[in-house]
Write a protein that holds these residues in place. Structure first.
Motif, mmCIF file in Angstrom:
data_model
loop_
_atom_site.group_PDB
_atom_site.id
_atom_site.type_symbol
_atom_site.label_atom_id
_atom_site.label_comp_id
_atom_site.label_asym_id
_atom_site.label_seq_id
_atom_site.Cartn_x
_atom_site.Cartn_y
_atom_site.Cartn_z
ATOM 1 N N ALA A 78 0.847 -1.194 0.000
ATOM 2 C CA ALA A 78 0.000 0.000 0.000
ATOM 3 C C ALA A 78 0.880 1.241 0.000
ATOM 4 O O ALA A 78 1.933 1.262 0.643
ATOM 5 N N PRO A 79 0.459 2.286 -0.712
ATOM 6 C CA PRO A 79 1.192 3.552 -0.656
ATOM 7 C C PRO A 79 0.779 4.364 0.567
ATOM 8 O O PRO A 79 -0.391 4.349 0.963
ATOM 9 N N LEU A 80 1.730 5.059 1.156
ATOM 10 C CA LEU A 80 1.432 5.974 2.254
ATOM 11 C C LEU A 80 1.922 7.358 1.836
ATOM 12 O O LEU A 80 3.125 7.617 1.792
ATOM 13 N N TYR A 81 0.984 8.225 1.514
ATOM 14 C CA TYR A 81 1.323 9.596 1.110
ATOM 15 C C TYR A 81 1.541 10.442 2.362
ATOM 16 O O TYR A 81 0.624 10.615 3.167
ATOM 17 N N THR A 82 2.736 10.976 2.509
ATOM 18 C CA THR A 82 3.059 11.762 3.700
ATOM 19 C C THR A 82 2.880 13.261 3.489
ATOM 20 O O THR A 82 2.944 14.025 4.443
ATOM 21 N N GLY A 83 2.678 13.690 2.235
ATOM 22 C CA GLY A 83 2.466 15.110 1.979
ATOM 23 C C GLY A 83 2.154 15.370 0.521
ATOM 24 O O GLY A 83 2.576 14.612 -0.352
ATOM 25 N N ASN A 84 1.403 16.448 0.266
ATOM 26 C CA ASN A 84 1.104 16.812 -1.123
ATOM 27 C C ASN A 84 1.528 18.245 -1.440
ATOM 28 O O ASN A 84 1.108 18.804 -2.457
ATOM 29 N N GLU A 85 2.342 18.843 -0.592
ATOM 30 C CA GLU A 85 2.900 20.152 -0.889
ATOM 31 C C GLU A 85 4.079 19.978 -1.846
ATOM 32 O O GLU A 85 4.886 19.059 -1.682
ATOM 33 N N CYS A 86 4.170 20.863 -2.855
ATOM 34 C CA CYS A 86 5.152 20.642 -3.912
ATOM 35 C C CYS A 86 5.602 21.973 -4.524
ATOM 36 O O CYS A 86 4.802 22.904 -4.657
ATOM 37 N N VAL A 87 6.874 22.036 -4.882
ATOM 38 C CA VAL A 87 7.423 23.248 -5.502
ATOM 39 C C VAL A 87 7.427 23.145 -7.020
ATOM 40 O O VAL A 87 7.772 24.114 -7.707
ATOM 41 N N ASN A 88 7.060 21.997 -7.560
ATOM 42 C CA ASN A 88 7.056 21.796 -9.002
ATOM 43 C C ASN A 88 5.688 22.135 -9.589
ATOM 44 O O ASN A 88 4.696 22.277 -8.864
ATOM 45 N N ASN A 89 5.629 22.211 -10.908
ATOM 46 C CA ASN A 89 4.365 22.504 -11.564
ATOM 47 C C ASN A 89 4.112 21.524 -12.700
ATOM 48 O O ASN A 89 3.706 21.911 -13.802
ATOM 49 N N CYS A 90 4.361 20.244 -12.436
ATOM 50 C CA CYS A 90 4.177 19.196 -13.448
ATOM 51 C C CYS A 90 2.723 19.212 -13.926
ATOM 52 O O CYS A 90 1.806 19.056 -13.125
ATOM 53 N N LEU A 91 2.534 19.399 -15.220
ATOM 54 C CA LEU A 91 1.202 19.649 -15.751
ATOM 55 C C LEU A 91 0.232 18.498 -15.561
ATOM 56 O O LEU A 91 -0.976 18.682 -15.522
ATOM 57 N N TYR A 92 0.751 17.271 -15.439
ATOM 58 C CA TYR A 92 -0.093 16.077 -15.354
ATOM 59 C C TYR A 92 -0.458 15.699 -13.924
ATOM 60 O O TYR A 92 -1.186 14.733 -13.709
ATOM 61 N N CYS A 93 0.036 16.439 -12.931
ATOM 62 C CA CYS A 93 -0.062 16.010 -11.524
ATOM 63 C C CYS A 93 -0.969 16.930 -10.713
ATOM 64 O O CYS A 93 -0.882 18.159 -10.809
ATOM 65 N N GLY A 94 -1.817 16.334 -9.883
ATOM 66 C CA GLY A 94 -2.684 17.101 -9.008
ATOM 67 C C GLY A 94 -1.945 17.837 -7.913
ATOM 68 O O GLY A 94 -2.476 18.782 -7.315
ATOM 69 N N ALA A 116 0.339 4.430 9.025
ATOM 70 C CA ALA A 116 0.975 3.118 8.908
ATOM 71 C C ALA A 116 0.218 2.068 9.709
ATOM 72 O O ALA A 116 0.055 0.926 9.263
ATOM 73 N N LYS A 117 -0.259 2.440 10.873
ATOM 74 C CA LYS A 117 -1.040 1.510 11.691
ATOM 75 C C LYS A 117 -2.351 1.149 11.002
ATOM 76 O O LYS A 117 -2.798 -0.003 11.061
ATOM 77 N N ALA A 118 -2.969 2.130 10.347
ATOM 78 C CA ALA A 118 -4.210 1.852 9.619
ATOM 79 C C ALA A 118 -3.953 0.910 8.447
ATOM 80 O O ALA A 118 -4.756 0.019 8.159
ATOM 81 N N ILE A 119 -2.817 1.093 7.777
ATOM 82 C CA ILE A 119 -2.442 0.198 6.678
ATOM 83 C C ILE A 119 -2.151 -1.202 7.214
ATOM 84 O O ILE A 119 -2.581 -2.203 6.633
#
Length: 455
Positions: A78-94, A116-119
């Motif tokens: 399972a993936p665990l996303y730790t953050g969605n803040e980003c300095v890039n502007n990749c056109l294909y990415c939310g 992680a415990k939930a996963i």
């Protein structure tokens, strides 16, 4: 500037591969069934196959190779996303920085451990840490502290990391902290497309990104994963570009990637594209998966929940050896879902228990194995076993043991009965009699309460 991705050579191979002759294609397929891989030129010919009869022969060969090398096991994570803040502007990415619709969040250690415990509560034993690229908020310390906390607080046994390019010193820190596989996608191997898709930010540097795994190898990380985001450019070019990247690793470090991922571009909230630039349809996607399996038979192949459920099930037979299940693609998603924080749209929303049942119904055995990393069967050592056809001797018993654990700890009575039948069949498929006896002994120990037993 890195020069191991030779675009001129790729275009030359593609130009020479149009309208391949049937006899030539069949010779290539026959060679592939020897499980020794293919040249770029041979792969190029297969990429232009459109004949339905020949495609079926490619698929049959992929099924044969997948079963010969990996058997019937399917590894789950399972993936665990730790953050969605980003300095890039990749056109294909939310996650791109100009997306004003996205709810931004970077998890602290306590929240990461809770995720992680939930996963773990789902039944998972391995996870992938992933986040947006923000040097001030998700640097190497963000990952090393997260790994330390997760290993200390849960029974998660392997943590892989998908992260932005780092320095050799940073990669050494990841190695010391106990990273499993380091994963990074080049996204597209075509420089001009890369430039258009990454207009600003750290990720705009093609060369810094494509040499990231070189630095990881230099730091002692020998278990790596690669991928190209299908849909940004011509898929034939991307396949050859990725394989050329793999050849570079073989030539410089003596070992190829442990895994290849096959993400297909999906729309995302607030992305910067009006449409997918180079749509890859299902038939083309099947062909890509099968051709990867023929070209690099000993490399694991990963399929995410981007693909719809029935299509993921179908692709298991064509070469996919690892899949995610019960996934969330936003930080904090396992504890409290927020559909305006996702990186991309998920198409397969099945829970892990549902996915396990499907895998069993398809005749495969689910695996939560993390043994190779802890037995130092990584990098060159893994390939030694794999290329001699011996890795299967460990994979099948370890799949059986980890699935047995899951059945006891998380399975309901009805599914346990089905799972025990799968285990019985898998035991019969172990050719080494002594290994089968030892596996039976360990199964008995698991029934008596012991955990984390492996070969």
């Amino acid at each position: 500037m890195s020069n191991f991705i030779d675009e001129g050579k790729i275009f030359s191979i593609l130009d020479a591969s149009v309208n391949p002759e049937k006899m030539q294609v069949r010779e290539i397929i026959s060679k592939a069934r020897e499980c020794k891989g293919l040249t770029l030129e041979e792969t190029g010919k297969l990429l232009f196959v459109e004949d339905k009869e020949l495609l079926e022969e490619i698929y049959d060969a992929a099924k044969y190779i997948k079963n010969k090398v990996y058997g019937k096991r399917v590894v789950l994570f399972a993936p665990l996303y730790t953050g969605n803040e980003c300095v890039n502007n990749c056109l294909y990415c939310g996650f791109r920085k100009d997306n004003k619709e996205l709810h931004r969040k970077t998890l602290g250690l306590e929240d990461i451990v809770n995720e992680a415990k939930a996963i773990e509560k789902q039944g998972h034993k391995r996870l992938l840490l992933i986040c947006g690229e923000h040097p001030k908020k998700t640097d190497v310390k963000h990952f090393t502290r997260a790994m330390e906390a997760i290993y200390k607080s849960t029974d998660i046994r392997r943590i892989n990391i998908e992260a932005a390019p780092m320095t050799v010193e940073d990669y050494r820190e990841l190695k010391e902290a106990g990273i499993g596989t380091y994963v990074i996608f080049q996204e597209t191997y075509n420089r001009e497309t890369y430039r258009k898709m990454h207009p600003v930010g750290l990720k705009a540097d093609y060369d810094w990104r494509i040499t990231a795994i070189d630095r990881a190898f230099e730091a002692g990380i020998d278990d790596v994963g690669v991928g190209a985001l299908l849909g940004l450019y011509d898929y034939r070019f991307e396949v050859l570009g990725l394989l050329m990247h793999c050849m570079h690793f073989e030539e410089r470090f003596g070992v190829g990637p442990h895994t290849i991922s096959v993400p297909r571009l999906r729309p995302a909230l607030g992305w910067g594209l009006g449409e997918i630039p180079h749509v890859v349809n299902d038939e083309q996607f099947r062909k890509i998966v099968a051709i990867y399996r023929l070209s690099v038979p000993y490399t694991g192949m990963i399929l995410s929940t981007r693909e719809r459920a029935e299509f993921r099930d179908e692709l298991l037979s064509l070469g996919i050896s690892q899949i995610s299940a019960g996934s969330k693609t936003n930080p904090g998603g396992y504890a409290e879902d927020d559909d305006k924080a996702d990186q991309f749209e998920i198409s397969d929303n099945r829970s892990l228990p549902n996915m396990l049942e499907t895998i069993c119904d398809k005749g495969y055995i689910p695996s939560f194995c993390t043994a190779c990393y802890r037995r130092c069967r990584t990098g060159e050592h893994f390939m030694e076993y794999a290329k001699q056809g011996e890795i299967h001797e460990f994979c099948q018993p370890n799949a059986i043991l980890t699935f047995k654990e899951n059945l006891i700890d998380f399975g309901n009575p009805v599914f346990r009965e089905k799972g025990e039948s799968i285990i019985a069949n898998a035991l019969d498929e172990i050719d080494n009699e002594q290994m089968r006896i030892e596996t039976l002994k360990k199964l008995k120990e698991i029934e008596e309460g012991k955990r984390d037993l492996y070969f």
